[in-house]
Design a protein around this motif. Structure first.
Motif, PDB file in Angstrom:
ATOM      1  N   GLN A 153       3.369   4.428   1.760  1.00 59.42           N
ATOM      2  CA  GLN A 153       2.527   3.411   2.412  1.00 59.42           C
ATOM      3  C   GLN A 153       3.067   2.971   3.771  1.00 59.42           C
ATOM      4  OE1 GLN A 153       2.433  -0.386   0.312  1.00 59.42           O
ATOM      5  NE2 GLN A 153       4.334   0.111  -0.740  1.00 59.42           N
ATOM      6  N   ASP A 154       4.369   3.153   4.000  1.00 61.87           N
ATOM      7  CA  ASP A 154       4.958   2.728   5.279  1.00 61.87           C
ATOM      8  C   ASP A 154       5.212   3.895   6.230  1.00 61.87           C
ATOM      9  OD1 ASP A 154       5.047   0.013   4.473  1.00 61.87           O
ATOM     10  OD2 ASP A 154       6.891   0.395   3.346  1.00 61.87           O
ATOM     11  N   LYS A 156       3.370   5.276   8.637  1.00 63.93           N
ATOM     12  CA  LYS A 156       2.982   4.949  10.019  1.00 63.93           C
ATOM     13  C   LYS A 156       3.089   6.154  10.965  1.00 63.93           C
ATOM     14  CE  LYS A 156       4.120   0.025   9.832  1.00 63.93           C
ATOM     15  NZ  LYS A 156       4.458  -0.058   8.415  1.00 63.93           N
ATOM     16  N   THR A 193      -7.357   4.373   2.333  1.00 63.01           N
ATOM     17  CA  THR A 193      -6.796   3.018   2.436  1.00 63.01           C
ATOM     18  C   THR A 193      -7.183   2.382   3.767  1.00 63.01           C
ATOM     19  OG1 THR A 193      -4.719   3.811   3.405  1.00 63.01           O
ATOM     20  CG2 THR A 193      -4.816   3.662   1.000  1.00 63.01           C
ATOM     21  N   ASP A 194      -7.282   1.066   3.766  1.00 63.15           N
ATOM     22  CA  ASP A 194      -7.646   0.313   4.971  1.00 63.15           C
ATOM     23  C   ASP A 194      -6.665   0.560   6.109  1.00 63.15           C
ATOM     24  OD1 ASP A 194      -9.995  -0.796   4.269  1.00 63.15           O
ATOM     25  OD2 ASP A 194      -9.213  -2.773   3.755  1.00 63.15           O
ATOM     26  N   SER A 195      -5.360   0.575   5.776  1.00 62.76           N
ATOM     27  CA  SER A 195      -4.355   0.743   6.833  1.00 62.76           C
ATOM     28  C   SER A 195      -4.460   2.136   7.468  1.00 62.76           C
ATOM     29  CB  SER A 195      -2.946   0.519   6.269  1.00 62.76           C
ATOM     30  OG  SER A 195      -2.699   1.412   5.198  1.00 62.76           O
ATOM     31  N   SER A 196      -4.755   3.153   6.656  1.00 63.35           N
ATOM     32  CA  SER A 196      -4.924   4.512   7.203  1.00 63.35           C
ATOM     33  C   SER A 196      -6.164   4.585   8.082  1.00 63.35           C
ATOM     34  CB  SER A 196      -5.041   5.536   6.074  1.00 63.35           C
ATOM     35  OG  SER A 196      -3.939   5.457   5.207  1.00 63.35           O
ATOM     36  N   ALA A 198      -7.509   2.156   9.744  1.00 65.53           N
ATOM     37  CA  ALA A 198      -7.222   1.444  10.993  1.00 65.53           C
ATOM     38  C   ALA A 198      -6.411   2.320  11.943  1.00 65.53           C
ATOM     39  CB  ALA A 198      -6.463   0.152  10.684  1.00 65.53           C
ATOM     40  N   ALA A 199      -5.449   3.059  11.405  1.00 68.00           N
ATOM     41  CA  ALA A 199      -4.634   3.946  12.239  1.00 68.00           C
ATOM     42  C   ALA A 199      -5.473   5.087  12.806  1.00 68.00           C
ATOM     43  CB  ALA A 199      -3.472   4.503  11.422  1.00 68.00           C
TER      44      ALA A 199
END
Length: 420
Positions: A153-154, A156, A193-196, A198-199
């Motif tokens: 998850q981290d 990045k 996932t939301d974070s992916s 967004a990236a």
């Protein structure tokens, strides 16, 4: 017998409280292999009890963390796995790490059979200079990142470059390319996932090369994934017609899937790419992807400050042999390709589970013969009725010799008599 925390394994406590002895099987890992194993045992061995152990709190392994977000139909198998888990003869124990919370020898004592289906938890390394530079990722970690695998998850990943390069010609490589180039409106409807998301919304990547050591006849992806990539909105395929010269006759007698796959690549290479319709004058050029063949990675090239990847040097290869057994031999020529993102999709690798389980660190596998772990026989308890078969054999042999019984002294022979 106690577990690492001084308590018996959960499944063992369940067994000790069960009213009647029944075949007990422990499955380590709750991915597709684990659930299909449980499903088969429950269906074909009436009365058998199956306990599934999983290190994560949540089940389903690669179905949840490996299947691409835009392939929801593949995840429908979760419904079948859920039915299996709901069986009164099946129990699921998540958040239990075998090898730490409970050892394999403890499980061997508690069960008739222990099935190791915990999957490959590592990736094969390239073994080339620069592969640890920022900007270089394993496919396993990259897929885990956009699919929500807790350990990734981290991650990045830096998506600030225009060109990405994926090493590998399998379905996972195509999945990653498709995710990198897919229109956001398509991805928003998936379980990415939301974070992916967004990236990816901020990603500058607009060109993806998929590179393989061998040729078009050795690609490992399937026609469904290739067709998806060819039809991806807002992208165009860049395939060099020269790579496919003479292949139509070469695949004439190939198995139908290989023939159709090759014909689709040839057709795509020979078609002139249609001009993309610009939404407005001066609109950005379309995204593109392509296949590069007979190139083997030699070195990931660092940027001037040596803080990240800026490209990759590849050895050009020639093929010796044909079909799936063809080998790539370096020709001595090299080529450099600029790219700021490198994803290695050359396969996964297993890790050792427990000191009690043999492990071949060279090959990254548990040594086995037709699936049975070598050097570690499964515990198969002898029932009293089994003993009575041995007893009857001893008495019969004794009668023939005029004795009350002829004792069998070899344990292996005893087990042979009862079919173990």
């Amino acid at each position: 017998m106690a577990g690492a925390g001084g308590r018996a394994p959960l499944g063992l406590r369940r067994w000790l409280s069960s009213p009647a002895p029944a075949p007990r099987v422990c499955v380590v890992g709750s991915g597709p292999a684990g659930f299909y194993t449980a499903q088969h045992i429950l269906k074909h061995h009436g009365g058998a009890l199956v306990d599934i152990y999983e290190k994560l709190p949540i089940p389903f392994g690669l179905v949840r963390f490996g299947v691409a977000p835009d392939h929801p139909e593949v995840k429908n198998v979760i419904n079948t796995f859920t039915q299996t888990a709901h069986s009164e003869r099946c129990a699921y124990y998540g958040n239990v790490t075998v090898g730490r919370d409970v050892t394999v020898p403890e499980l061997q004592q508690a069960y008739h059979a222990v099935v190791l289906s915990y999957g490959a938890e590592d990736n094969r390394v390239l073994g080339i200079p620069g592969e640890n530079l920022p900007g270089v990722y394993s496919a396993r970690a990259f897929v885990g990142w956009y699919n929500g695998l807790p350990e990734n998850q981290d991650l990045k990943p830096d998506l600030s470059c225009e060109t990405a390069l994926i090493l590998g010609h399998g379905n996972v490589a195509l999945d990653i390319a498709r995710i990198l180039l897919s229109p956001l409106q398509l991805l928003r409807k998936t379980d990415i996932t939301d974070s992916s998301l967004a990236a990816l919304a901020c990603s500058k990547v607009k060109r993806v090369w998929l590179v393989g050591r061998r040729g078009p006849l050795q690609v490992a992806f399937t026609i469904k994934e290739l067709r998806e990539m060819i039809n991806l909105p807002g992208t165009r395929a860049v395939l060099d017609p020269a790579d496919f010269t003479g292949l139509e006759s070469a695949v004439k007698d190939a198995p139908r899937p290989r023939k159709r796959l090759t014909e689709l690549m040839i057709k795509t290479a020979l078609e002139k790419p249609e001009e993309m319709q610009a939404a407005a004058a001066g609109a950005a050029a379309p995204r593109e992807w392509g296949l590069k063949f007979q190139r083997s990675p030699q070195e990931v090239l660092p940027s001037a400050d040596r803080r990240r990847a800026r490209g990759i040097r590849m050895a050009l290869t020639r093929l010796e042999g044909s079909g799936d057994s063809a080998k790539a031999i370096p020709t001595g020529d090299v080529e450099e390709l600029e790219c700021g993102l490198v994803v290695s999709s050359i396969g996964y690798r297993s890790l050792p589970l427990d000191p009690a389980v043999p492990f071949d660190s060279q090959r990254g596998i548990i040594p086995n013969s037709s699936g049975r772990v070598e050097g570690v026989p499964g515990v198969r308890p002898v029932s009293f009725s089994d003993w009575e078969k041995i007893d009857a054999t001893e008495v019969a042999r004794g009668k023939a010799a005029g004795k009350p019984r002829e004792k069998i002294v070899d344990p292996a022979e005893m087990l042979q008599i009862i079919g173990h």
